[in-house]
Design a protein around this motif. Structure first.
Motif, PDB file in Angstrom:
ATOM      1  N   TYR A 108       1.397  -1.272   0.003  1.00  0.00           N
ATOM      2  CA  TYR A 108       0.260  -0.188   0.062  1.00  0.00           C
ATOM      3  C   TYR A 108       0.359   1.332   0.098  1.00  0.00           C
ATOM      4  N   GLY A 141       1.047   3.600  -3.469  1.00  0.00           N
ATOM      5  CA  GLY A 141       0.779   5.129  -2.810  1.00  0.00           C
ATOM      6  C   GLY A 141       1.738   5.989  -3.789  1.00  0.00           C
ATOM      7  N   LEU A 163       1.522   5.562  -7.190  1.00  0.00           N
ATOM      8  CA  LEU A 163       0.255   6.743  -7.902  1.00  0.00           C
ATOM      9  C   LEU A 163       0.640   8.456  -7.945  1.00  0.00           C
ATOM     10  N   ILE A 164       2.160   8.389  -6.968  1.00  0.00           N
ATOM     11  CA  ILE A 164       1.769  10.052  -6.708  1.00  0.00           C
ATOM     12  C   ILE A 164       2.542  10.119  -7.765  1.00  0.00           C
ATOM     13  N   SER A 185       1.735   9.809 -11.543  1.00  0.00           N
ATOM     14  CA  SER A 185       0.376  11.307 -11.540  1.00  0.00           C
ATOM     15  C   SER A 185       1.272  12.189 -12.351  1.00  0.00           C
ATOM     16  N   LEU A 207      -5.131  11.998  -9.438  1.00  0.00           N
ATOM     17  CA  LEU A 207      -4.461  11.769  -8.367  1.00  0.00           C
ATOM     18  C   LEU A 207      -5.207  11.260  -7.420  1.00  0.00           C
ATOM     19  N   TYR A 208      -6.173  12.205  -6.946  1.00  0.00           N
ATOM     20  CA  TYR A 208      -7.036  12.019  -5.964  1.00  0.00           C
ATOM     21  C   TYR A 208      -7.573  10.451  -6.292  1.00  0.00           C
ATOM     22  N   ALA A 249      -5.585   7.769  -6.018  1.00  0.00           N
ATOM     23  CA  ALA A 249      -5.807   6.941  -4.288  1.00  0.00           C
ATOM     24  C   ALA A 249      -7.469   6.786  -3.214  1.00  0.00           C
ATOM     25  N   SER A 250      -8.194   7.688  -3.731  1.00  0.00           N
ATOM     26  CA  SER A 250      -9.126   6.829  -3.344  1.00  0.00           C
ATOM     27  C   SER A 250      -9.969   5.491  -3.641  1.00  0.00           C
ATOM     28  N   PHE A 287      -7.820   3.448  -5.133  1.00  0.00           N
ATOM     29  CA  PHE A 287      -7.363   2.209  -4.657  1.00  0.00           C
ATOM     30  C   PHE A 287      -8.174   1.484  -3.480  1.00  0.00           C
ATOM     31  N   SER A 326      -3.453   7.171   5.495  1.00  0.00           N
ATOM     32  CA  SER A 326      -3.040   7.773   4.093  1.00  0.00           C
ATOM     33  C   SER A 326      -2.134   8.493   4.238  1.00  0.00           C
ATOM     34  N   PHE A 353       0.467   7.968   2.156  1.00  0.00           N
ATOM     35  CA  PHE A 353       0.217   5.852   2.604  1.00  0.00           C
ATOM     36  C   PHE A 353       0.787   4.998   3.183  1.00  0.00           C
TER      37      PHE A 353
END
Length: 271
Positions: A52, A56, A59-60, A63, A72-73, A76-77, A79, A236, A240
């Motif tokens: 996780y 995370g 992903l950041i 993105s 991005l949001y 993350a959400s 996920f 998070s 995260f």
């Protein structure tokens, strides 16, 4: 026959496990039992749950580097929509510990031996489709409000979201739409994966049982969803990392919540 097995289970019948009515106290008791599992068997969490924070960070980075900050949001959400899939190994550890069997972490990686693996993969596929649908909807919503031109920088993106009326519209509408996706995923997955690990009933019966459990216990399941949402927000921050602790507790607790809501299998699978 494999496809039929996926839909109906090994005995070619669609099972309908009984559902118990529970209260909010049972939700917190399941959380307590999940915490006990976490304390008792901590060795496998680093291996399983650092996925996780690593994901995370990826992903950041991805993105920002790919000029896809608007996603991005949602990434993350969203996920969290596929979190039940990543927690399958934790359900198995709790199941084995409950039965007094060896609950060491390698057993979390031996799900390929489960007779219900095709059904597990089928339900997981449904969650991934919902996850992709959420990303597409989120992207379409952003484009509708802000257009197709991407933001120049993180600060410009942040200012456009926080400092404009359009940005607040995106926050309100986006979270409302995300809430609908989250409710759908919660209702079809709250007990489906633990049920498939416990007995090979097929994907259809697992999802149907999960929905019946949600409809029978709307307030406790809603409470569980709020606890998960709050835990994911706390876990998070920052980057995260806290999910490496939050997610295993939730994973184990989900198994115990399943035990409280779904009547046991008379056959009683042992391995």
């Amino acid at each position: 026959m494999t496809t039929f097995h996926v839909l109906s289970g090994a005995n070619a019948r669609v099972s309908h496990p009984g559902i118990r009515k529970i209260g909010i106290a049972d939700v917190f008791d399941a959380l307590r039992l999940g915490l006990n599992d976490f304390r008792e068997k901590p060795s496998h969490y680093v291996f399983l749950c650092l996925i996780y924070p690593i994901a995370g960070a990826v992903l950041i980075t991805w993105s920002a580097g790919a000029n896809m900050l608007p996603l991005l949001y949602p990434l993350a959400s969203g996920f969290a929509l596929i979190g039940p899939v990543a927690a399958i190994g934790l359900y198995e550890i709790s199941r084995r510990r409950e039965l007094g069997m060896d609950a060491s972490w390698p057993h979390a990686l031996r799900l390929h031996r489960s007779p219900a693996l095709p059904s597990i993969l089928a339900v997981a596929g449904v969650l991934f489709i919902i996850f992709i649908a959420w990303l597409l909807v989120a992207q379409a919503l952003y484009v509708r409000i802000f257009g197709t031109v991407p933001p120049n920088s993180i600060s410009a993106f942040w200012n456009s979201i926080i400092g404009t009326e359009e940005g607040w519209n995106l926050i309100v509408v986006g979270n409302a739409v995300g809430f609908v996706f989250a409710v759908i995923v919660l209702s079809i997955s709250v007990v489906s994966f633990p049920l498939l690990l416990d007995r090979d009933v097929g994907a259809v019966a697992a999802v149907e049982t999960s929905i019946r459990a949600t409809l029978t216990n709307p307030v406790p399941v809603a409470c569980w969803g709020l606890i998960i949402a709050a835990g994911l927000v706390i876990g998070s921050i920052p980057v995260f990392v806290g999910l490496a602790v939050i997610m295993p507790i939730f994973g184990h607790a989900t198994w115990h919540l399943y035990r409280k809501m779904v009547e046991p299998d008379p056959a009683g699978r042992k391995a």
